[in-house]
Design a protein around this motif. Sequence first.
Motif, mmCIF file in Angstrom:
data_model
loop_
_atom_site.group_PDB
_atom_site.id
_atom_site.type_symbol
_atom_site.label_atom_id
_atom_site.label_comp_id
_atom_site.label_asym_id
_atom_site.label_seq_id
_atom_site.Cartn_x
_atom_site.Cartn_y
_atom_site.Cartn_z
ATOM 1 N N GLU A 67 34.565 38.743 51.441
ATOM 2 C CA GLU A 67 32.870 38.835 51.876
ATOM 3 C C GLU A 67 32.789 40.513 51.541
ATOM 4 O OE1 GLU A 67 29.142 37.843 55.074
ATOM 5 O OE2 GLU A 67 31.622 37.447 55.343
ATOM 6 N N SER A 68 33.439 41.127 51.972
ATOM 7 C CA SER A 68 32.935 42.853 51.200
ATOM 8 C C SER A 68 32.935 42.875 49.346
ATOM 9 C CB SER A 68 33.803 43.537 51.103
ATOM 10 O OG SER A 68 35.259 44.241 51.412
ATOM 11 N N LYS A 69 33.439 42.078 48.929
ATOM 12 C CA LYS A 69 33.460 41.772 47.260
ATOM 13 C C LYS A 69 32.811 41.163 46.474
ATOM 14 C CE LYS A 69 37.320 44.323 48.001
ATOM 15 N NZ LYS A 69 37.195 45.472 48.041
ATOM 16 N N GLN A 70 31.164 41.215 46.213
ATOM 17 C CA GLN A 70 30.106 40.154 45.883
ATOM 18 C C GLN A 70 30.228 40.780 44.225
ATOM 19 O OE1 GLN A 70 27.123 40.985 48.748
ATOM 20 N NE2 GLN A 70 28.381 40.866 50.791
ATOM 21 N N PHE A 71 29.283 40.030 43.663
ATOM 22 C CA PHE A 71 28.931 40.303 42.669
ATOM 23 C C PHE A 71 29.990 40.320 41.482
ATOM 24 C CE2 PHE A 71 25.002 41.521 44.746
ATOM 25 C CZ PHE A 71 24.104 40.402 44.038
ATOM 26 N N VAL A 72 30.667 39.685 41.947
ATOM 27 C CA VAL A 72 32.408 39.105 41.004
ATOM 28 C C VAL A 72 32.233 38.227 39.755
ATOM 29 C CG1 VAL A 72 35.266 39.094 41.518
ATOM 30 C CG2 VAL A 72 34.062 40.718 43.078
ATOM 31 N N THR A 73 32.823 38.343 38.862
ATOM 32 C CA THR A 73 32.902 37.359 38.054
ATOM 33 C C THR A 73 34.471 37.333 37.462
ATOM 34 O OG1 THR A 73 30.260 37.720 37.026
ATOM 35 C CG2 THR A 73 31.677 36.597 35.572
ATOM 36 N N PHE A 74 34.350 36.294 37.127
ATOM 37 C CA PHE A 74 36.427 35.527 36.427
ATOM 38 C C PHE A 74 35.985 35.102 34.963
ATOM 39 C CE2 PHE A 74 39.154 35.827 40.271
ATOM 40 C CZ PHE A 74 38.975 36.883 40.775
ATOM 41 N N ILE A 75 36.200 35.687 34.182
ATOM 42 C CA ILE A 75 36.270 35.270 33.234
ATOM 43 C C ILE A 75 37.534 34.970 32.474
ATOM 44 C CG2 ILE A 75 35.565 35.038 30.593
ATOM 45 C CD1 ILE A 75 33.752 37.374 31.935
ATOM 46 N N GLY A 76 38.339 34.029 32.069
ATOM 47 C CA GLY A 76 39.044 33.228 31.832
ATOM 48 C C GLY A 76 39.210 33.291 30.398
ATOM 49 N N GLU A 77 40.286 33.516 29.516
ATOM 50 C CA GLU A 77 40.673 33.749 28.152
ATOM 51 C C GLU A 77 40.461 32.171 28.050
ATOM 52 O OE1 GLU A 77 43.191 36.009 25.164
ATOM 53 O OE2 GLU A 77 44.231 35.626 27.173
ATOM 54 N N SER A 78 41.106 31.743 28.374
ATOM 55 C CA SER A 78 41.433 30.065 27.715
ATOM 56 C C SER A 78 41.221 29.469 28.850
ATOM 57 C CB SER A 78 42.152 30.041 26.134
ATOM 58 O OG SER A 78 43.130 29.320 26.533
ATOM 59 N N LEU A 79 40.547 27.872 29.060
ATOM 60 C CA LEU A 79 40.822 27.760 30.374
ATOM 61 C C LEU A 79 42.210 26.881 30.392
ATOM 62 C CD1 LEU A 79 38.803 25.160 31.874
ATOM 63 C CD2 LEU A 79 38.706 23.905 30.271
ATOM 64 N N ASP A 80 42.423 26.008 28.708
ATOM 65 C CA ASP A 80 43.569 25.299 29.801
ATOM 66 C C ASP A 80 45.181 26.646 29.741
ATOM 67 O OD1 ASP A 80 43.857 25.733 26.819
ATOM 68 O OD2 ASP A 80 44.341 24.252 26.571
ATOM 69 N N LYS A 81 44.682 27.537 29.158
ATOM 70 C CA LYS A 81 46.047 28.490 29.391
ATOM 71 C C LYS A 81 46.319 30.165 30.147
ATOM 72 C CE LYS A 81 47.297 27.584 24.886
ATOM 73 N NZ LYS A 81 47.716 28.143 23.777
ATOM 74 N N THR A 82 44.627 30.065 30.697
ATOM 75 C CA THR A 82 44.416 30.376 32.397
ATOM 76 C C THR A 82 43.957 30.110 33.578
ATOM 77 O OG1 THR A 82 42.882 32.197 30.598
ATOM 78 C CG2 THR A 82 42.711 32.413 32.891
ATOM 79 N N ILE A 83 45.951 30.132 33.888
ATOM 80 C CA ILE A 83 45.690 28.829 35.453
ATOM 81 C C ILE A 83 46.303 30.390 36.593
ATOM 82 C CG2 ILE A 83 47.169 26.959 35.803
ATOM 83 C CD1 ILE A 83 47.595 26.507 33.084
ATOM 84 N N ILE A 84 45.145 29.607 37.399
ATOM 85 C CA ILE A 84 45.368 30.347 38.683
ATOM 86 C C ILE A 84 46.134 29.058 39.551
ATOM 87 C CG2 ILE A 84 44.821 31.701 40.967
ATOM 88 C CD1 ILE A 84 42.477 32.600 38.825
#
Length: 319
Positions: free
Chosen positions: A72-89
């Motif tokens: 909850e203390s980590k706010q306004f965080v944005t993840f941007i993947g390099e490419s949809l089908d190859k950036t996989i969590i």
Amino acid sequence: MMKYCLQLILCLLLVSSSVFANAVYDFIVAQDGSGNFKTVQEAINAVPDFRKKETRILIKNGVYKEKLVLAESKQFVTFIGESLDKTIITYDDYAQKKNIFGEEKGTSGSSGFYIYGHNFTAENITFQNTAGPVGQAVAVFVSGDRVQFKNCRFLGFQDTLYTYGRESRQYYKNCYIEGTVDFIFGSSTAVFDSCTLFGKTSGYFTAASTPENKKFGYVFLNCHLTGNAPEASFLLGRPWRPYAKTVFINCRLDKIVRAEGWSNWSNAANEKTAFYAEYKTFGDGAAAGDRATWSHQLTDSEANLYTLKNIFGDWEPTK
């Protein structure tokens, strides 16, 4: 002289490129060591607690098998993947899997990514739970408020996407979500805009548990409900809690949708409290005349109330 000039130009280009990259992203995650961190959780941990400005994190292509927590203390965080089908969590926990004490993890404990921080955004990333058809196995658990996903994929089977937070507002734009039983579920207020819902095997697209005091639950705008499941093997939703609210507006429904559309979860009392509705749905699975008698077909004036302003109040997600 010419050689010196070329070297100078190359140096300037490299410096310029580095400055530009640093201006666009605060952190870069890359498994090959070319970024600031090799794991996503390391990048999350590096975000200053309660920072009031956006922290942009580029996640380069790779399969990141991590069980992530955005506190909850980590706010306004944005993840941007390099490419949809190859950036996989990805992760592979499931509800019946045992923890170190021999206890079942449960549905909430099965998630691969927990989002508690407010104002989180993700773009161009695939989130998946690879446990398979073993019961509840959550890919993403969202508790924070003002959360957005744009051009993301959510892959799993039962209980893929858990919209957990009762006070959480969530916006999904151009996303792909797949699963079997109740694969979008929870109590949050969430809008799915121009998304694809892909049904596998058989089941229910949604299982909302909207609190009684909330005017809106799930709202699907211009979405496509499809899949590789047999014809008439999916229902639009069933109420996990009595006051579940789910509405489909201008959505295309393929033939995997059963004619009755909705289930009362074997409890007739839910028919008096749940609010299930459609407006101008179309396709082989759109059968307004055959829907459950306790569901609704919205009028033009009723459908016009389903704006982002009315649904989200003082929060305006970016499109």
